[in-house]
Design a protein around this motif. Structure first.
Motif, PDB file in Angstrom:
ATOM      1  N   VAL A   1      15.004  65.037   5.103  1.00 51.23           N
ATOM      2  CA  VAL A   1      13.808  64.906   4.270  1.00 51.23           C
ATOM      3  C   VAL A   1      12.615  64.659   5.186  1.00 51.23           C
ATOM      4  CG1 VAL A   1      12.674  63.646   2.408  1.00 51.23           C
ATOM      5  CG2 VAL A   1      15.166  63.920   2.381  1.00 51.23           C
ATOM      6  N   ILE A   2      11.588  65.487   5.059  1.00 50.47           N
ATOM      7  CA  ILE A   2      10.375  65.366   5.852  1.00 50.47           C
ATOM      8  C   ILE A   2       9.246  64.878   4.947  1.00 50.47           C
ATOM      9  CG2 ILE A   2       8.825  66.522   7.463  1.00 50.47           C
ATOM     10  CD1 ILE A   2      11.751  66.684   8.303  1.00 50.47           C
ATOM     11  N   VAL A   3       8.575  63.793   5.358  1.00 43.60           N
ATOM     12  CA  VAL A   3       7.472  63.234   4.571  1.00 43.60           C
ATOM     13  C   VAL A   3       6.263  63.034   5.480  1.00 43.60           C
ATOM     14  CG1 VAL A   3       8.978  62.086   2.907  1.00 43.60           C
ATOM     15  CG2 VAL A   3       8.267  60.862   4.980  1.00 43.60           C
ATOM     16  N   ASP A   4       5.120  62.729   4.874  1.00 41.17           N
ATOM     17  CA  ASP A   4       3.899  62.497   5.640  1.00 41.17           C
ATOM     18  C   ASP A   4       3.957  61.157   6.368  1.00 41.17           C
ATOM     19  OD1 ASP A   4       2.140  64.822   5.028  1.00 41.17           O
ATOM     20  OD2 ASP A   4       2.467  64.136   2.964  1.00 41.17           O
ATOM     21  N   SER A   5       3.071  61.015   7.361  1.00 38.74           N
ATOM     22  CA  SER A   5       3.109  59.839   8.228  1.00 38.74           C
ATOM     23  C   SER A   5       2.727  58.548   7.512  1.00 38.74           C
ATOM     24  CB  SER A   5       2.193  60.040   9.437  1.00 38.74           C
ATOM     25  OG  SER A   5       0.868  60.317   9.025  1.00 38.74           O
ATOM     26  N   ASP A   6       2.078  58.643   6.344  1.00 40.41           N
ATOM     27  CA  ASP A   6       1.722  57.424   5.613  1.00 40.41           C
ATOM     28  C   ASP A   6       2.835  56.958   4.676  1.00 40.41           C
ATOM     29  OD1 ASP A   6       1.516  59.503   3.822  1.00 40.41           O
ATOM     30  OD2 ASP A   6      -0.412  58.878   2.971  1.00 40.41           O
TER      31      ASP A   6
ATOM     32  N   PHE B   1      11.449  53.776   5.883  1.00 38.12           N
ATOM     33  CA  PHE B   1      12.435  52.702   5.803  1.00 38.12           C
ATOM     34  C   PHE B   1      12.494  52.099   4.399  1.00 38.12           C
ATOM     35  CE2 PHE B   1      10.793  52.984  10.121  1.00 38.12           C
ATOM     36  CZ  PHE B   1      11.966  53.232  10.811  1.00 38.12           C
ATOM     37  N   ASN B   2      11.663  52.610   3.521  1.00 39.92           N
ATOM     38  CA  ASN B   2      11.657  52.208   2.116  1.00 39.92           C
ATOM     39  C   ASN B   2      12.019  53.441   1.290  1.00 39.92           C
ATOM     40  OD1 ASN B   2      10.969  51.630  -0.579  1.00 39.92           O
ATOM     41  ND2 ASN B   2       9.314  50.248   0.013  1.00 39.92           N
ATOM     42  N   GLU B   3      13.244  53.472   0.776  1.00 40.32           N
ATOM     43  CA  GLU B   3      13.704  54.686   0.096  1.00 40.32           C
ATOM     44  C   GLU B   3      12.944  54.955  -1.199  1.00 40.32           C
ATOM     45  OE1 GLU B   3      17.752  56.284   1.221  1.00 40.32           O
ATOM     46  OE2 GLU B   3      18.236  54.256   0.527  1.00 40.32           O
ATOM     47  N   SER B   4      12.350  53.942  -1.794  1.00 39.78           N
ATOM     48  CA  SER B   4      11.523  54.180  -2.982  1.00 39.78           C
ATOM     49  C   SER B   4      10.322  55.040  -2.630  1.00 39.78           C
ATOM     50  CB  SER B   4      11.056  52.844  -3.580  1.00 39.78           C
ATOM     51  OG  SER B   4      12.150  52.130  -4.126  1.00 39.78           O
ATOM     52  N   GLU B   5       9.730  54.807  -1.449  1.00 37.04           N
ATOM     53  CA  GLU B   5       8.597  55.622  -1.010  1.00 37.04           C
ATOM     54  C   GLU B   5       9.039  57.055  -0.697  1.00 37.04           C
ATOM     55  OE1 GLU B   5       5.673  54.301   1.673  1.00 37.04           O
ATOM     56  OE2 GLU B   5       5.841  52.183   1.123  1.00 37.04           O
ATOM     57  N   VAL B   6      10.209  57.195  -0.102  1.00 40.75           N
ATOM     58  CA  VAL B   6      10.718  58.533   0.200  1.00 40.75           C
ATOM     59  C   VAL B   6      10.955  59.299  -1.095  1.00 40.75           C
ATOM     60  CG1 VAL B   6      12.605  59.847   1.242  1.00 40.75           C
ATOM     61  CG2 VAL B   6      11.742  57.797   2.381  1.00 40.75           C
TER      62      VAL B   6
ATOM     63  N   ILE C   1      20.884  70.948   3.471  1.00 39.04           N
ATOM     64  CA  ILE C   1      19.606  71.207   2.815  1.00 39.04           C
ATOM     65  C   ILE C   1      18.486  70.460   3.530  1.00 39.04           C
ATOM     66  CG2 ILE C   1      19.927  69.338   1.149  1.00 39.04           C
ATOM     67  CD1 ILE C   1      18.377  71.127  -0.868  1.00 39.04           C
ATOM     68  N   ALA C   2      17.359  71.128   3.695  1.00 37.09           N
ATOM     69  CA  ALA C   2      16.152  70.523   4.247  1.00 37.09           C
ATOM     70  C   ALA C   2      15.104  70.442   3.144  1.00 37.09           C
ATOM     71  CB  ALA C   2      15.617  71.360   5.411  1.00 37.09           C
ATOM     72  N   ILE C   3      14.544  69.259   2.940  1.00 36.05           N
ATOM     73  CA  ILE C   3      13.560  69.019   1.884  1.00 36.05           C
ATOM     74  C   ILE C   3      12.222  68.674   2.530  1.00 36.05           C
ATOM     75  CG2 ILE C   3      12.930  67.530  -0.057  1.00 36.05           C
ATOM     76  CD1 ILE C   3      15.931  67.118  -0.551  1.00 36.05           C
ATOM     77  N   ASP C   4      11.236  69.532   2.321  1.00 34.89           N
ATOM     78  CA  ASP C   4       9.887  69.279   2.810  1.00 34.89           C
ATOM     79  C   ASP C   4       9.097  68.611   1.695  1.00 34.89           C
ATOM     80  OD1 ASP C   4       7.300  69.272   3.748  1.00 34.89           O
ATOM     81  OD2 ASP C   4       7.359  71.313   4.534  1.00 34.89           O
ATOM     82  N   ALA C   5       8.854  67.308   1.849  1.00 39.65           N
ATOM     83  CA  ALA C   5       8.121  66.546   0.841  1.00 39.65           C
ATOM     84  C   ALA C   5       6.763  66.110   1.383  1.00 39.65           C
ATOM     85  CB  ALA C   5       8.927  65.337   0.388  1.00 39.65           C
ATOM     86  N   THR C   6       6.180  66.939   2.251  1.00 38.88           N
ATOM     87  CA  THR C   6       4.837  66.657   2.761  1.00 38.88           C
ATOM     88  C   THR C   6       3.786  67.275   1.850  1.00 38.88           C
ATOM     89  OG1 THR C   6       4.883  68.641   4.160  1.00 38.88           O
ATOM     90  CG2 THR C   6       5.631  66.573   5.144  1.00 38.88           C
ATOM     91  N   ARG C   7       2.601  66.674   1.847  1.00 41.84           N
ATOM     92  CA  ARG C   7       1.496  67.212   1.067  1.00 41.84           C
ATOM     93  C   ARG C   7       0.951  68.470   1.740  1.00 41.84           C
ATOM     94  NH1 ARG C   7       0.367  61.763   1.360  1.00 41.84           N
ATOM     95  NH2 ARG C   7      -1.093  62.125   3.083  1.00 41.84           N
ATOM     96  N   PRO C   8       0.486  69.437   0.979  1.00 41.40           N
ATOM     97  CA  PRO C   8      -0.214  70.573   1.590  1.00 41.40           C
ATOM     98  C   PRO C   8      -1.439  70.071   2.353  1.00 41.40           C
ATOM     99  CG  PRO C   8       0.294  71.014  -0.714  1.00 41.40           C
ATOM    100  CD  PRO C   8       0.599  69.577  -0.482  1.00 41.40           C
ATOM    101  N   LEU C   9      -1.753  70.711   3.471  1.00 42.87           N
ATOM    102  CA  LEU C   9      -2.888  70.260   4.281  1.00 42.87           C
ATOM    103  C   LEU C   9      -4.209  70.332   3.525  1.00 42.87           C
ATOM    104  CD1 LEU C   9      -1.933  71.809   7.741  1.00 42.87           C
ATOM    105  CD2 LEU C   9      -1.979  69.388   7.128  1.00 42.87           C
TER     106      LEU C   9
ATOM    107  N   ALA D   1       7.717  60.436  -2.634  1.00 38.46           N
ATOM    108  CA  ALA D   1       7.181  61.632  -1.977  1.00 38.46           C
ATOM    109  C   ALA D   1       7.922  62.889  -2.431  1.00 38.46           C
ATOM    110  CB  ALA D   1       7.273  61.475  -0.458  1.00 38.46           C
ATOM    111  N   ILE D   2       9.254  62.779  -2.562  1.00 40.77           N
ATOM    112  CA  ILE D   2      10.039  63.929  -3.025  1.00 40.77           C
ATOM    113  C   ILE D   2       9.613  64.332  -4.436  1.00 40.77           C
ATOM    114  CG2 ILE D   2      12.351  64.674  -3.717  1.00 40.77           C
ATOM    115  CD1 ILE D   2      13.459  62.997  -1.409  1.00 40.77           C
ATOM    116  N   ASN D   3       9.475  63.335  -5.311  1.00 42.99           N
ATOM    117  CA  ASN D   3       9.139  63.633  -6.706  1.00 42.99           C
ATOM    118  C   ASN D   3       7.709  64.133  -6.880  1.00 42.99           C
ATOM    119  OD1 ASN D   3      11.591  63.028  -8.110  1.00 42.99           O
ATOM    120  ND2 ASN D   3      11.260  60.875  -7.620  1.00 42.99           N
ATOM    121  N   LEU D   4       6.825  63.781  -5.947  1.00 43.56           N
ATOM    122  CA  LEU D   4       5.440  64.232  -6.041  1.00 43.56           C
ATOM    123  C   LEU D   4       5.203  65.581  -5.364  1.00 43.56           C
ATOM    124  CD1 LEU D   4       3.282  61.010  -5.447  1.00 43.56           C
ATOM    125  CD2 LEU D   4       3.303  62.439  -7.501  1.00 43.56           C
TER     126      LEU D   4
END
Length: 249
Positions: free
Chosen positions: A167-172, A176-181, A217-225, A184-187
């Motif tokens: 799972v790839i997420v943004d730097s913010d 280490f907090n799975e609720s935040e991960v 599976i690879a999940i990209d949960a980063t925001r579009p630039l 990001a996935i759900n958003l």
């Protein structure tokens, strides 16, 4: 030594340990084999492996909190055992968080190094206990161009064959907090930005494997630039509120 298991075959692990300690690691010769071991180790077992002799071992409890099947493994012939006075023998229960984290820690450095080559903006990497310290890997990146998430995920899969979900997420996002991960996935996850690798090498004790082959599976949960969305700031305007004026005090 387990934490150094990803060093190259041409690198002396004792040299690395001395570097971590800040002084040379003192060694002593074994009694029955032509090797040196740390002088202040607790217990030293000496012996040899006869490549022609194998015996059934297991089943044992494994990191995924499941039993692995019995396998034929080489037999070790012990020739000597030395120890300190009142030696300390550390053991852990298989499948516990302690076991999983000890397996994850040596993997993280290698994954981080390879992921950083794929995208310099990689900030951190984590293998959570929910993935047994092997199956799942979260990475936070400061994205500079679209598509970097896919490159990072591919680097992770190429580095560690045990990883099944990346799972790839943004730097913010605090990985280490799975609720935040999960937030990001759900958003931000778009299924068309995710990719599946079929017929890949995996862990032999992965319950989804078929003859050692798994799907990943690879999940990209980063925001579009170019995203215009902003997280709600509940502190905005609080410094402008005067409760004394509101309540007339």
């Amino acid at each position: 030594i387990g934490s150094l298991c990803f060093q190259g075959i041409d690198i002396d692990e004792y040299d690395v340990m001395g570097g971590l300690m800040g002084k040379p690691l003192e060694l002593v010769k074994c009694q029955t084999v032509d090797l040196e071991v740390p002088a202040f180790g607790e217990i030293c077992l000496e012996g040899y492996v006869d490549k022609a002799e194998r015996n059934q071992e297991g089943p044992f409890g494994e990191f995924a909190s499941l039993y692995g099947g019995p396998v034929l493994n080489p037999v070790v012939k012990l020739t000597a055992m030395t120890m300190r006075r009142n030696p300390i023998y550390m053991d852990i229960c298989s499948g516990t968080t302690e076991h999983q984290e000890l397996g994850a820690l040596p993997r993280l450095g290698q994954i981080y190094s390879q992921a950083k080559l794929a995208a310099p903006g990689v900030k951190d990497v984590y293998m959570p206990p929910s993935g047994f310290g092997r199956n799942s890997c979260y990475l936070s990146i400061k994205k500079t161009v679209e598509g970097e998430g896919a490159n990072v995920a591919a680097a992770v899969f190429g580095t560690d064959p045990f990883v099944r979900h990346v799972v790839i997420v943004d730097s913010d996002v605090n990985i280490f907090n799975e609720s935040e991960v999960l937030r990001a996935i759900n958003l931000y996850m778009r299924p068309d930005n995710c990719f599946i690798i079929k017929n890949a090498k995996g862990s032999p004790i992965d319950p989804t494997n078929r003859d050692g082959i798994v799907s990943k599976i690879a999940i990209d949960a980063t925001r579009p630039l170019n995203s215009k969305t902003r997280k709600i700031d509940y502190s905005q305007g609080l410094d402008e509120i005067d409760l004394n004026k509101i309540f007339g005090n």
